[in-house]
Design an enzyme around this catalytic site. Structure first.
Site, short mmCIF file in Angstrom:
data_model
loop_
_atom_site.label_atom_id
_atom_site.label_comp_id
_atom_site.label_asym_id
_atom_site.label_seq_id
_atom_site.Cartn_x
_atom_site.Cartn_y
_atom_site.Cartn_z
N ASN A 35 -6.84 -13.72 0.37
CA ASN A 35 -7.26 -14.12 -0.99
C ASN A 35 -7.02 -15.60 -1.25
O ASN A 35 -6.79 -16.00 -2.40
CB ASN A 35 -6.56 -13.26 -2.05
CG ASN A 35 -6.91 -11.79 -1.91
OD1 ASN A 35 -8.08 -11.45 -2.00
ND2 ASN A 35 -5.94 -10.94 -1.66
N TYR B 96 -12.54 -7.63 3.58
CA TYR B 96 -12.07 -6.39 2.95
C TYR B 96 -13.06 -5.90 1.89
O TYR B 96 -13.92 -6.66 1.44
CB TYR B 96 -10.63 -6.53 2.43
CG TYR B 96 -10.38 -7.30 1.15
CD1 TYR B 96 -10.83 -6.85 -0.09
CD2 TYR B 96 -9.60 -8.44 1.17
CE1 TYR B 96 -10.54 -7.52 -1.26
CE2 TYR B 96 -9.29 -9.14 -0.01
CZ TYR B 96 -9.77 -8.67 -1.22
OH TYR B 96 -9.48 -9.34 -2.37
N PRO C 148 -15.53 -3.99 2.46
CA PRO C 148 -16.86 -4.29 3.03
C PRO C 148 -17.92 -3.27 2.63
O PRO C 148 -19.11 -3.54 2.77
CB PRO C 148 -16.61 -4.26 4.54
CG PRO C 148 -15.49 -3.28 4.69
CD PRO C 148 -14.59 -3.51 3.49
N TYR D 153 0.83 -1.21 0.00
CA TYR D 153 0.00 0.00 0.00
C TYR D 153 0.86 1.26 0.00
O TYR D 153 1.65 1.48 0.93
CB TYR D 153 -0.96 0.02 1.20
CG TYR D 153 -1.93 -1.14 1.25
CD1 TYR D 153 -2.13 -1.97 0.14
CD2 TYR D 153 -2.65 -1.41 2.40
CE1 TYR D 153 -3.02 -3.03 0.19
CE2 TYR D 153 -3.54 -2.48 2.45
CZ TYR D 153 -3.71 -3.28 1.34
OH TYR D 153 -4.59 -4.34 1.41
N1 LIG Z 1 -6.10 -8.34 1.13
C1 LIG Z 1 -6.42 -7.71 0.03
O1 LIG Z 1 -6.13 -8.15 -1.11
C2 LIG Z 1 -7.18 -6.43 0.13
C3 LIG Z 1 -7.81 -5.88 -1.01
C4 LIG Z 1 -8.54 -4.70 -0.87
C5 LIG Z 1 -8.61 -4.08 0.38
N2 LIG Z 1 -7.96 -4.60 1.46
C6 LIG Z 1 -8.01 -3.93 2.79
O2 LIG Z 1 -9.36 -3.64 3.12
C7 LIG Z 1 -9.51 -2.24 3.34
C8 LIG Z 1 -10.90 -1.77 2.92
O3 LIG Z 1 -11.18 -2.09 1.58
P1 LIG Z 1 -11.30 -1.00 0.42
O4 LIG Z 1 -10.46 0.18 0.78
O5 LIG Z 1 -11.02 -1.73 -0.83
O6 LIG Z 1 -12.83 -0.62 0.34
P2 LIG Z 1 -14.01 -0.14 1.29
O7 LIG Z 1 -13.60 -0.10 2.71
O8 LIG Z 1 -15.20 -0.93 0.90
O9 LIG Z 1 -14.26 1.33 0.77
C9 LIG Z 1 -13.38 2.38 1.02
C10 LIG Z 1 -13.96 3.62 0.33
O10 LIG Z 1 -15.24 3.92 0.88
C11 LIG Z 1 -15.26 5.26 1.33
N3 LIG Z 1 -16.01 5.33 2.59
C12 LIG Z 1 -15.59 4.98 3.84
N4 LIG Z 1 -16.55 5.19 4.74
C13 LIG Z 1 -17.59 5.71 4.08
C14 LIG Z 1 -18.86 6.17 4.48
N5 LIG Z 1 -19.23 6.13 5.76
N6 LIG Z 1 -19.69 6.63 3.52
C15 LIG Z 1 -19.32 6.67 2.21
N7 LIG Z 1 -18.11 6.26 1.78
C16 LIG Z 1 -17.26 5.79 2.70
C17 LIG Z 1 -13.82 5.66 1.53
O11 LIG Z 1 -13.61 7.02 1.27
P3 LIG Z 1 -13.09 8.03 2.44
O12 LIG Z 1 -11.70 7.60 2.78
O13 LIG Z 1 -13.15 9.36 1.77
O14 LIG Z 1 -14.05 7.88 3.58
C18 LIG Z 1 -13.09 4.81 0.49
O15 LIG Z 1 -13.05 5.49 -0.74
C19 LIG Z 1 -8.36 -1.62 2.51
O16 LIG Z 1 -8.07 -0.31 2.89
C20 LIG Z 1 -7.26 -2.60 2.80
O17 LIG Z 1 -6.68 -2.37 4.07
C21 LIG Z 1 -7.28 -5.78 1.35
#
Ligand SMILES: NC(=O)c1ccc[n+]([C@@H]2O[C@H](COP(=O)([O-])OP(=O)(O)OC[C@H]3O[C@@H](n4cnc5c(N)ncnc54)[C@H](OP(=O)(O)O)[C@@H]3O)[C@@H](O)[C@H]2O)c1
Length: 275
Positions: free
Chosen positions: A149, A200, A202, A57
């Site tokens: 994954n 993730y 979510p 990241y």
């Molecule tokens: N292991 C893996 O391969 C893998 C892959 C993907 C992700 N991950 C992990 O999982 C974490 C979360 O997944 P993700 O970042 O893909 O997606 P996510 O948590 O589903 O979505 C994050 C996005 O949603 C927005 N958001 C957050 N809270 C919100 C709210 N209350 N209302 C509206 N929008 C909101 C955020 O923007 P703002 O920041 O502007 O709030 C950001 O753009 C990652 O950061 C990472 O640590 C792991």
């Protein structure tokens, strides 16, 4: 009846520890200052105590940011997960170097959990896991190891491969809109083997809030759609959701997904949507 008994607790086991049912992710941070403030606020509320990051990241900058957060709030207040890139597993030297670099960026001697970010093609899963165990646990760099994954067959192989450590986590894409495979295949296996699922993406980056069923239930229970989508996940045993936010308003909305539960009827309704 919902597919799984409802877990009413906002604490979830990972190995011999427990962590908050919601942790925070650190992928695709746009504004590091705002992200720092949101992460610190999250920990200081006492409601969140786990942060997810990875060497990948921001090419290490997310780990550095988490390091700053740890120095601000106190290392002992946070359960830290990081991930190694799969190709590090090709050599012991490369793997150790990558893990040491992560620890240096995080400013810690030991990380709580290290995951293989995704399975390495061309090497048996059992060998990958044994290599991670030998270096991460054997050299004292991590308290726990896990995978990310990995599908159910890969997780099953991983579970049988370790010498003495346990695989405590499989971190996978899991949301109310992306749920079927996890609920049909992975979670039942995880539950039989004391593996915690870190969910993730979510929020589907906010898209969960647009689904009409999620919105209807939110209106009915007096919560927001984001809160309903997260509550659905943490109502599952052994599931920790790790949304990402760098916006303190969003953070407060996320924190409001804990401390209550959807009814069984609402969970069943949500079980009818999603892929
Ligand atoms: N292991 C893996 O391969 C893998 C892959 C993907 C992700 N991950 C992990 O999982 C974490 C979360 O997944 P993700 O970042 O893909 O997606 P996510 O948590 O589903 O979505 C994050 C996005 O949603 C927005 N958001 C957050 N809270 C919100 C709210 N209350 N209302 C509206 N929008 C909101 C955020 O923007 P703002 O920041 O502007 O709030 C950001 O753009 C990652 O950061 C990472 O640590 C792991």
């Amino acid at each position: 009846m919902p597919l799984f008994p409802v877990d009413n607790g906002d604490r979830k086991p990972i190995g011999g520890d427990t962590v908050s049912a919601i942790g925070l992710g650190t992928w695709a941070i746009r504004n590091p200052r705002r992200a720092f403030e949101a992460l610190v606020e999250a920990i200081e509320t006492g409601l969140v105590d786990n942060i997810d990051t990875a060497e990948m990241y921001g090419e290490g900058t997310a780990e550095e940011l988490v390091g700053e957060v740890l120095r601000k709030v106190g290392r002992e207040r946070v359960f830290v997960t990081t991930k190694v890139l799969p190709w590090r597993l090709r050599s012991f030297e490369e793997l150790e170097k990558a893990i040491r670099a992560s620890l240096r960026r995080l400013g810690v001697e030991t990380v709580d959990l290290i995951l293989i970010h995704w399975p390495l093609e061309g090497m048996p899963v059992s060998e990958q896991v044994r290599r991670l165990e030998k270096i991460a646990i054997g050299k004292g760099y991590a308290r726990y190891i896990g995978v990310s994954n990995f599908d159910d067959r890969e997780l099953e192989e991983a579970l049988h491969a370790t010498a003495s450590a346990e695989i405590v986590v499989d971190q996978v894409h899991y949301s109310v809109l992306h749920r079927r495979w996890v609920e049909e295949k992975l979670l039942p296996l995880a539950l039989r083997n004391n593996v915690t699922i870190q969910a993730y993406t979510p929020l589907e980056r906010g898209r969960v809030a647009e689904h009409p069923v999620v919105r209807r239930i939110a209106e009915r229970v007096g919560r927001t759609p984001i809160q309903v989508a997260l509550n659905y996940l943490i109502s599952r045993p052994r599931v920790v959701a790790i949304p990402k936010t760098e916006n303190r308003e969003h953070l407060r909305e996320i924190l409001g997904a804990m401390g209550w539960r959807l009814t069984e009827d609402a969970i069943e309704e949500l079980e009818r949507i999603g892929e």
